[in-house]
Design a protein around this motif. Structure first.
Motif, mmCIF file in Angstrom:
data_model
loop_
_atom_site.group_PDB
_atom_site.id
_atom_site.type_symbol
_atom_site.label_atom_id
_atom_site.label_comp_id
_atom_site.label_asym_id
_atom_site.label_seq_id
_atom_site.Cartn_x
_atom_site.Cartn_y
_atom_site.Cartn_z
ATOM 1 N N GLU A 61 0.828 -1.202 0.000
ATOM 2 C CA GLU A 61 0.000 0.000 0.000
ATOM 3 C C GLU A 61 0.864 1.254 0.000
ATOM 4 O OE1 GLU A 61 -3.162 -0.173 -0.452
ATOM 5 O OE2 GLU A 61 -3.427 -2.306 -0.084
ATOM 6 N N GLY A 62 0.441 2.260 -0.708
ATOM 7 C CA GLY A 62 1.102 3.552 -0.681
ATOM 8 C C GLY A 62 2.463 3.578 -1.341
ATOM 9 N N HIS A 63 2.710 2.671 -2.250
ATOM 10 C CA HIS A 63 4.006 2.634 -2.934
ATOM 11 C C HIS A 63 3.899 3.472 -4.198
ATOM 12 C CE1 HIS A 63 7.943 1.074 -3.831
ATOM 13 N NE2 HIS A 63 7.553 0.874 -5.073
ATOM 14 N N GLU A 64 4.431 4.676 -4.131
ATOM 15 C CA GLU A 64 4.295 5.595 -5.255
ATOM 16 C C GLU A 64 5.516 5.606 -6.162
ATOM 17 O OE1 GLU A 64 3.002 9.366 -3.748
ATOM 18 O OE2 GLU A 64 1.475 8.411 -2.506
ATOM 19 N N HIS A 65 6.602 5.012 -5.711
ATOM 20 C CA HIS A 65 7.817 4.965 -6.527
ATOM 21 C C HIS A 65 7.622 3.996 -7.683
ATOM 22 C CE1 HIS A 65 12.082 4.874 -7.490
ATOM 23 N NE2 HIS A 65 12.029 3.556 -7.463
ATOM 24 N N ARG A 66 8.041 4.371 -8.853
ATOM 25 C CA ARG A 66 7.921 3.536 -10.046
ATOM 26 C C ARG A 66 9.243 2.825 -10.290
ATOM 27 N NH1 ARG A 66 3.898 1.446 -12.509
ATOM 28 N NH2 ARG A 66 4.320 0.980 -14.658
ATOM 29 N N HIS A 67 9.272 1.505 -10.204
ATOM 30 C CA HIS A 67 10.483 0.727 -10.448
ATOM 31 C C HIS A 67 10.650 0.460 -11.934
ATOM 32 C CE1 HIS A 67 11.401 -0.016 -6.271
ATOM 33 N NE2 HIS A 67 10.166 -0.421 -6.062
ATOM 34 N N GLY A 68 11.894 0.295 -12.346
ATOM 35 C CA GLY A 68 12.220 -0.016 -13.727
ATOM 36 C C GLY A 68 13.690 0.256 -13.970
ATOM 37 N N ASP A 69 14.139 0.106 -15.203
ATOM 38 C CA ASP A 69 15.533 0.356 -15.537
ATOM 39 C C ASP A 69 15.944 1.740 -15.062
ATOM 40 O OD1 ASP A 69 15.789 -2.109 -16.756
ATOM 41 O OD2 ASP A 69 15.362 -1.339 -18.765
ATOM 42 N N GLY A 70 17.027 1.790 -14.310
ATOM 43 C CA GLY A 70 17.560 3.063 -13.853
ATOM 44 C C GLY A 70 16.904 3.633 -12.611
ATOM 45 N N CYS A 71 16.037 2.872 -11.929
ATOM 46 C CA CYS A 71 15.355 3.418 -10.747
ATOM 47 C C CYS A 71 16.252 3.457 -9.515
ATOM 48 C CB CYS A 71 14.075 2.645 -10.436
ATOM 49 S SG CYS A 71 14.316 1.015 -9.684
ATOM 50 N N GLY A 72 17.392 2.771 -9.579
ATOM 51 C CA GLY A 72 18.308 2.785 -8.445
ATOM 52 C C GLY A 72 18.168 1.617 -7.496
ATOM 53 N N HIS A 73 17.198 0.741 -7.728
ATOM 54 C CA HIS A 73 17.022 -0.430 -6.874
ATOM 55 C C HIS A 73 17.436 -1.684 -7.645
ATOM 56 C CE1 HIS A 73 14.121 2.453 -5.041
ATOM 57 N NE2 HIS A 73 14.855 2.106 -4.004
ATOM 58 N N PRO A 74 18.100 -2.629 -6.967
ATOM 59 C CA PRO A 74 18.521 -3.855 -7.658
ATOM 60 C C PRO A 74 17.337 -4.639 -8.211
ATOM 61 C CG PRO A 74 19.573 -3.675 -5.507
ATOM 62 C CD PRO A 74 18.524 -2.604 -5.564
ATOM 63 N N ALA A 75 17.463 -5.084 -9.452
ATOM 64 C CA ALA A 75 16.454 -5.923 -10.097
ATOM 65 C C ALA A 75 16.858 -7.382 -9.935
ATOM 66 C CB ALA A 75 16.342 -5.570 -11.575
ATOM 67 N N VAL A 76 15.898 -8.220 -9.555
ATOM 68 C CA VAL A 76 16.149 -9.641 -9.327
ATOM 69 C C VAL A 76 15.128 -10.441 -10.115
ATOM 70 C CG1 VAL A 76 16.257 -11.476 -7.598
ATOM 71 C CG2 VAL A 76 17.013 -9.180 -6.996
ATOM 72 N N THR A 77 15.598 -11.312 -11.008
ATOM 73 C CA THR A 77 14.688 -12.188 -11.740
ATOM 74 C C THR A 77 14.014 -13.131 -10.754
ATOM 75 O OG1 THR A 77 16.075 -12.067 -13.693
ATOM 76 C CG2 THR A 77 14.516 -13.897 -13.594
ATOM 77 N N HIS A 78 12.691 -13.239 -10.854
ATOM 78 C CA HIS A 78 11.914 -14.065 -9.937
ATOM 79 C C HIS A 78 10.820 -14.763 -10.738
ATOM 80 C CE1 HIS A 78 9.060 -14.247 -6.253
ATOM 81 N NE2 HIS A 78 9.747 -15.359 -6.369
ATOM 82 N N GLY A 79 11.096 -15.993 -11.144
ATOM 83 C CA GLY A 79 10.137 -16.726 -11.968
ATOM 84 C C GLY A 79 9.946 -16.038 -13.301
ATOM 85 N N ASP A 80 8.706 -15.627 -13.595
ATOM 86 C CA ASP A 80 8.387 -15.034 -14.894
ATOM 87 C C ASP A 80 8.345 -13.502 -14.872
ATOM 88 O OD1 ASP A 80 6.101 -14.608 -13.422
ATOM 89 O OD2 ASP A 80 4.739 -15.489 -14.899
ATOM 90 N N HIS A 81 8.884 -12.884 -13.813
ATOM 91 C CA HIS A 81 8.859 -11.427 -13.703
ATOM 92 C C HIS A 81 10.132 -10.933 -13.006
ATOM 93 C CE1 HIS A 81 7.187 -12.873 -9.890
ATOM 94 N NE2 HIS A 81 7.725 -11.784 -9.374
ATOM 95 N N VAL A 82 10.197 -9.640 -12.802
ATOM 96 C CA VAL A 82 11.339 -9.034 -12.119
ATOM 97 C C VAL A 82 10.851 -8.379 -10.845
ATOM 98 C CG1 VAL A 82 13.120 -7.243 -12.257
ATOM 99 C CG2 VAL A 82 12.595 -8.630 -14.261
ATOM 100 N N ASP A 83 11.541 -8.655 -9.736
ATOM 101 C CA ASP A 83 11.295 -7.969 -8.469
ATOM 102 C C ASP A 83 12.355 -6.889 -8.315
ATOM 103 O OD1 ASP A 83 9.296 -9.787 -7.861
ATOM 104 O OD2 ASP A 83 10.497 -10.909 -6.430
ATOM 105 N N TYR A 84 12.020 -5.862 -7.547
ATOM 106 C CA TYR A 84 12.972 -4.804 -7.224
ATOM 107 C C TYR A 84 13.154 -4.768 -5.723
ATOM 108 C CZ TYR A 84 12.516 -3.445 -12.029
ATOM 109 O OH TYR A 84 12.547 -3.466 -13.397
ATOM 110 N N VAL A 85 14.423 -4.816 -5.281
ATOM 111 C CA VAL A 85 14.741 -4.810 -3.864
ATOM 112 C C VAL A 85 14.650 -3.378 -3.363
ATOM 113 C CG1 VAL A 85 16.472 -5.369 -2.126
ATOM 114 C CG2 VAL A 85 16.280 -6.779 -4.186
ATOM 115 N N HIS A 86 13.796 -3.164 -2.341
ATOM 116 C CA HIS A 86 13.518 -1.818 -1.863
ATOM 117 C C HIS A 86 13.136 -1.892 -0.387
ATOM 118 C CE1 HIS A 86 10.881 2.030 -2.591
ATOM 119 N NE2 HIS A 86 11.909 2.262 -1.822
ATOM 120 N N ASP A 87 13.893 -1.209 0.453
ATOM 121 C CA ASP A 87 13.597 -1.117 1.889
ATOM 122 C C ASP A 87 13.463 -2.483 2.558
ATOM 123 O OD1 ASP A 87 13.627 1.640 1.704
ATOM 124 O OD2 ASP A 87 11.456 1.802 1.443
ATOM 125 N N GLY A 88 14.355 -3.411 2.228
ATOM 126 C CA GLY A 88 14.381 -4.706 2.897
ATOM 127 C C GLY A 88 13.369 -5.716 2.424
#
Length: 101
Positions: A61-88
């Motif tokens: 809830e309340g996640h207004e940040h848009r993740h994607g290439d260049g967002c500054g958060h590590p991208a991790v392949t997770h099954g058929d999608h990409v997760d972004y590591v953010h705040d633990g």
């Protein structure tokens, strides 16, 4: 505040020891560290490795940040999608919102 349950699913026949120098991405996750490996996440637990996957659908809830290439958060392949590591934890885009993974 949300409560996320994690399934206890042992990863059988995992002969690779994860750690700071193993070459896999470390992902902080609550009170432990997961390791991204072959499209899923593992955590050390009781002398073996578990798949560290959420037990239910949890919307961040309340996640207004848009993740994607260049967002500054590590991208991790997770099954058929990409997760972004953010705040633990990991976020994944889903049906117009972000989920906690």
């Amino acid at each position: 505040m949300y409560v996320m349950t994690t399934l206890h699913q042992e990863h059988p026949a995992h002969d690779h020891a994860h750690g700071p120098a193993c070459g896999h991405t470390e992902v902080p996750h609550g009170d432990h560290v997961d390791y991204a490996h072959d499209g899923h996440l593992h955590r050390a637990h009781g002398g073996h490795y578990d798949e560290c996957e959420p037990g239910s659908h949890v919307t961040h809830e309340g996640h207004e940040h848009r993740h994607g290439d260049g967002c500054g958060h590590p991208a991790v392949t997770h099954g058929d999608h990409v997760d972004y590591v953010h705040d633990g934890h990991r976020h994944a885009e889903h049906d117009g919102h972000w989920d906690d993974h």
